[in-house]
Design a protein around this motif. Structure first.
Motif, PDB file in Angstrom:
ATOM      1  N   SER A  54      52.333  96.194  72.691  1.00 11.93           N
ATOM      2  CA  SER A  54      53.398  97.069  73.178  1.00 11.93           C
ATOM      3  C   SER A  54      54.762  96.415  73.012  1.00 11.93           C
ATOM      4  N   CYS A  86      44.301  99.358  69.612  1.00  9.37           N
ATOM      5  CA  CYS A  86      45.625  99.900  69.296  1.00  9.37           C
ATOM      6  C   CYS A  86      46.190  99.240  68.052  1.00  9.37           C
ATOM      7  N   GLN A 144      57.166 101.934  77.466  1.00  9.81           N
ATOM      8  CA  GLN A 144      57.203 100.524  77.843  1.00  9.81           C
ATOM      9  C   GLN A 144      58.336 100.267  78.837  1.00  9.81           C
ATOM     10  N   GLU A 155      43.990  96.783  73.658  1.00 12.17           N
ATOM     11  CA  GLU A 155      45.101  96.287  72.852  1.00 12.17           C
ATOM     12  C   GLU A 155      44.654  96.038  71.413  1.00 12.17           C
ATOM     13  N   TRP A 162      56.967 104.879  72.024  1.00  9.39           N
ATOM     14  CA  TRP A 162      56.209 103.792  72.651  1.00  9.39           C
ATOM     15  C   TRP A 162      57.153 102.930  73.489  1.00  9.39           C
ATOM     16  N   THR A 200      57.758  97.843  70.682  1.00  6.25           N
ATOM     17  CA  THR A 200      59.052  98.059  71.317  1.00  6.25           C
ATOM     18  C   THR A 200      60.160  97.329  70.570  1.00  6.25           C
ATOM     19  N   GLY A 232      47.564 104.583  74.355  1.00  5.43           N
ATOM     20  CA  GLY A 232      47.610 103.464  75.283  1.00  5.43           C
ATOM     21  C   GLY A 232      46.708 103.624  76.488  1.00  5.43           C
ATOM     22  N   LYS A 276      49.047  97.277  80.397  1.00  6.51           N
ATOM     23  CA  LYS A 276      49.694  97.947  79.263  1.00  6.51           C
ATOM     24  C   LYS A 276      50.926  97.193  78.767  1.00  6.51           C
ATOM     25  N   ASN A 277      51.439  96.293  79.568  1.00 11.19           N
ATOM     26  CA  ASN A 277      52.523  95.425  79.114  1.00 11.19           C
ATOM     27  C   ASN A 277      51.903  94.263  78.345  1.00 11.19           C
TER      28      ASN A 277
END
Length: 346
Positions: free
Chosen positions: A327, A263, A310, A260, A306, A331, A255, A322-323
């Motif tokens: 993610s 990832c 988060q 994004e 992860w 989550t 991360g 990162k939110n």
């Protein structure tokens, strides 16, 4: 004792010259400085990490609470213990700076400390001079694999099968800077959600895994120093090294350096690369711990780890990049894997 006197005392050099400030420490708790030395038996340059807590703490995001201050002080004690008692055990595949000495001169009353005094000094080799002079802010997938290989070799070296509660001595019992037990302020700041209600179970699942290793605890791209050809890296900043599941280092690293989209497209490839390298590293070490058992336990914990990070992001800085959707999706999968059935929002 000031930094220059400490360097002369430890390395028996003739002269010491301050060259540059490499960086200041988070929340103005000190600095990292490069020094030039002269002498017949000393290195040409060294790095001094000097910890000198401010009389009034501050934080760029406002987290300047007593809990935050105490966590930082503990982190520097842990880093000193790491360099004193553990760092020399690192394998060739996971290089770290050599430590030339540690000065710990905390006065009983910090209010009596003079501005010129350092609470602690870590005297380290200069990784630039050791061949790791390249720094990066973002990575390609191939470059990411070099750092992930470092993590796998590091984790393999310190792998434990059901360690005792006293392990790892002198370090964080639970590594990583976002560990739930040390982030009560951020947890309280979280809005109510499935993730907040699942946080304790997520933490418990990660902490109760059978196989544990030392996790770096802050394995972001900024804490890796590359060789010029990019084939090797060394890691720095061991304030949050401690016991835990290796997936916590891996998810945080991915991360920290990939977009994004990267990832989403490559996390499975990077996860596979981690386990392939871990298997090879354990074989090189002639480890008695069966790789298959580690992978069986740890691979499903990738999503759980992860989600754990988060949780921290949503309390610390919910507007952070990162939110993101990836993610949130990972989550959700983690929560569902733990059979937590609550309201659908995160």
């Amino acid at each position: 004792m000031n930094t220059e006197d400490f360097i002369i005392d430890r390395l028996s050099c003739e002269t010491v010259q301050r060259l540059e400030t490499v960086q200041t420490l988070w929340s103005d708790y000190g600095d990292i400085v490069r020094y030039k030395l002269t002498g017949t038996s000393c290195p040409a340059t060294v790095i001094a990490k000097s910890i000198s807590p401010p009389s009034v703490s501050s934080h760029p995001r406002g987290w300047n609470t007593l809990q935050s201050h105490n966590r930082k002080l503990r982190s520097y004690e842990v880093e000193a213990n790491w360099y004193r008692d553990w760092a020399s055990q690192c394998p060739h595949g996971a290089p770290v700076p050599e430590c030339f000495g540690i000065l710990d001169s905390k006065p009983a009353d910090l209010s009596s400390r003079r501005e010129t005094d350092n609470t602690m000094i870590l005297l380290l080799c200069d990784l630039d001079a050791a061949g790791f002079m390249v720094r990066k802010n973002s990575l390609t997938i191939a470059q990411s694999k070099v750092c992930i290989s470092w993590l796998a070799h590091f984790h393999a070296k310190f792998m434990q099968d059901a360690p005792s509660s006293e392990w790892p001595q002198g370090l964080w019992s639970v590594g990583t800077y976002w560990h739930l037990a040390t982030r009560g302020d951020e947890f309280d700041a979280m809005a109510d959600s499935r993730l907040k209600r699942a946080a304790e179970q997520i933490d418990r699942v990660l902490n109760s895994c059978r196989f544990k290793t030392l996790v770096h605890g802050d394995a972001k791209v900024a804490n890796f120093c590359f060789s010029p050809d990019g084939d090797r890296v060394a890691a720095v900043d061991f304030q949050y090294v401690g016991g835990g599941c290796g997936m916590k280092d891996l998810v945080y690293f991915i991360g920290s350096c990939l977009t994004e989209e990267q990832c989403c497209q490559h996390f499975e490839e990077l996860l596979d690369h981690y386990f392939l390298t871990l298997e090879s590293a354990l074989h090189e070490l002639n480890s008695a711990i069966k790789f298959e058992n580690i992978e069986f336990e740890w691979r499903p914990l990738f999503q759980v780890a992860w989600a754990d990070f988060q949780r921290f992001i949503l309390g610390w800085s919910p507007e952070h990049k990162k939110n993101n959707q990836f993610s949130r999706q990972i989550t959700n999968l983690a929560i569902e894997s733990l059979s937590i059935h609550q309201s659908p929002d995160i």
